[in-house]
Design a protein around this motif. Structure first.
Motif, mmCIF file in Angstrom:
data_model
loop_
_atom_site.group_PDB
_atom_site.id
_atom_site.type_symbol
_atom_site.label_atom_id
_atom_site.label_comp_id
_atom_site.label_asym_id
_atom_site.label_seq_id
_atom_site.Cartn_x
_atom_site.Cartn_y
_atom_site.Cartn_z
ATOM 1 N N ASP A 136 -37.591 -37.686 33.858
ATOM 2 C CA ASP A 136 -38.537 -36.772 34.713
ATOM 3 C C ASP A 136 -39.959 -36.493 34.179
ATOM 4 N N GLY A 138 -40.919 -34.854 31.592
ATOM 5 C CA GLY A 138 -41.506 -33.759 30.964
ATOM 6 C C GLY A 138 -41.939 -32.746 32.025
ATOM 7 N N LYS A 140 -39.839 -31.132 33.902
ATOM 8 C CA LYS A 140 -38.846 -30.016 33.868
ATOM 9 C C LYS A 140 -38.584 -29.484 35.409
ATOM 10 N N LYS A 183 -32.696 -35.944 32.280
ATOM 11 C CA LYS A 183 -33.609 -35.667 32.931
ATOM 12 C C LYS A 183 -34.795 -35.072 32.179
ATOM 13 N N ASP A 184 -34.633 -34.306 31.030
ATOM 14 C CA ASP A 184 -35.777 -33.653 30.296
ATOM 15 C C ASP A 184 -36.140 -34.160 28.883
#
Length: 317
Positions: A136, A138, A140, A183-184
């Motif tokens: 993603d 960064g 979040k 994701k992060d």
């Protein structure tokens, strides 16, 4: 093992290979000249400031300015010295640093592979790439925010470039890892599935074994009224990982506006429709930086992102 984190593909190519294409000279070699000069000026200024502070007995904590990537530097320093030795094949886990130039990567990645194969002079040895991991960037965001609507994505275009090279060059494979991303975190924690999928590709490409090494891929497209029917390859026992309907499909009509599609598995095909697209023409699947997907085949291998349209991408110029 030879690698350098965050490196772009052009630093792993010889200068001659880069110069062979006038577009690379224009877009890679020529722009490096003023960047190098600017860095040298900044470094000279930093050294002067450091010397002045030390002469006064003052503490100097400012870090030196980082050097820009130099085309061909890792080819010269970390790859060329290995070329007197034999090679069985290559695993390539890279792409993030070229995502902003994904359209260029369609040719750059292919030319890098040709460059290696030519200089090693051992024929078309197997070249196995790992598809760019979901991330993603960064931001979040929540999954709900990420999946709110279909979007454009340079990371999706980079994945498309990787698949394009695998289709157009011999003995090149791509391990799809849409289901193991973090994701992060740009570096996924799940390493084992990546290695397993690379090993499956090696078994088929390098050793000619008859094992399933690919997840579902786009084959062809048909129509039944306002429903598009996607015929998939490598789709034996097509299913979803959670038993729910397939996610990540989007449809567009001639206006080029994308809407999420309702998807239904039918044998080795996927039927797509949307009340917002009365006459769908184009399909995208997994077209996002962090696609949220669940479609796999009976071997548990995830479907690869793809698109059927030819609209201008965000990195195409």
């Amino acid at each position: 093992h030879t690698s350098w984190g965050g490196s772009p593909a052009e630093v792993w190519m010889s200068e001659d290979a880069i110069k062979a294409d006038h577009l690379y000279t224009r877009d890679i070699l020529d722009p490096y000249v003023p960047v190098k000069r600017a860095h040298e000026a900044a470094l000279s200024k930093w050294r002067a400031a450091k010397a002045a502070a030390e002469a006064k007995g003052e503490k100097f904590t400012q870090g030196a300015p980082g050097a820009p990537w130099c085309p061909a530097e890792l080819y010269n320093g970390m790859l060329r010295p290995l070329m007197p030795y034999a090679i069985a094949g290559a695993i390539w886990y890279q792409g993030e640093s070229n995502a902003g130039r994904a359209w260029q990567y369609r040719s750059l990645f292919a030319d890098m592979i040709r460059n290696w194969r030519s200089d090693w002079n051992q024929g078309d040895f197997p070249f196995l790439a790992v598809q760019l991991a979901p991330w993603d960037k960064g931001r979040k965001r929540s999954i709900a925010d990420i999946t709110a609507k279909p979007v454009e994505s340079d990371w999706a275009e980079l994945r498309e470039a990787q698949n394009h090279v695998a289709k157009t060059l011999p003995s090149v494979g791509v391990a799809v890892i849409t289901d193991v991303g973090d994701k992060d975190d740009i570096h996924p924690n799940k390493k084992a599935p990546v290695g397993v999928r690379l090993s499956l590709l090696a078994q088929t490409i390098a050793y000619g074994k008859k094992v399933e090494s690919s997840g579902p891929t786009y084959g062809s497209q048909g129509r039944s009224g306002s429903t598009l029917i996607l015929n998939m390859n490598h789709a034996r026992d097509l299913k979803t990982t959670d038993g729910a309907a397939p996610t990540g499909f989007a449809l567009a009509g001639k206006d080029g506006v994308w809407h999420w599609a309702t998807a239904e598995i039918s044998g080795s095909s996927v039927r797509l429709s949307s009340p917002k697209v009365s006459h769908p023409l184009h399909v995208r699947y997994g077209w996002d930086d962090f696609p949220v997907l669940n479609l796999v085949n009976g071997s548990g291998l995830p479907a690869s992102p793809f698109r059927t349209d030819h609209f201008r991408g965000v990195t195409q110029n």
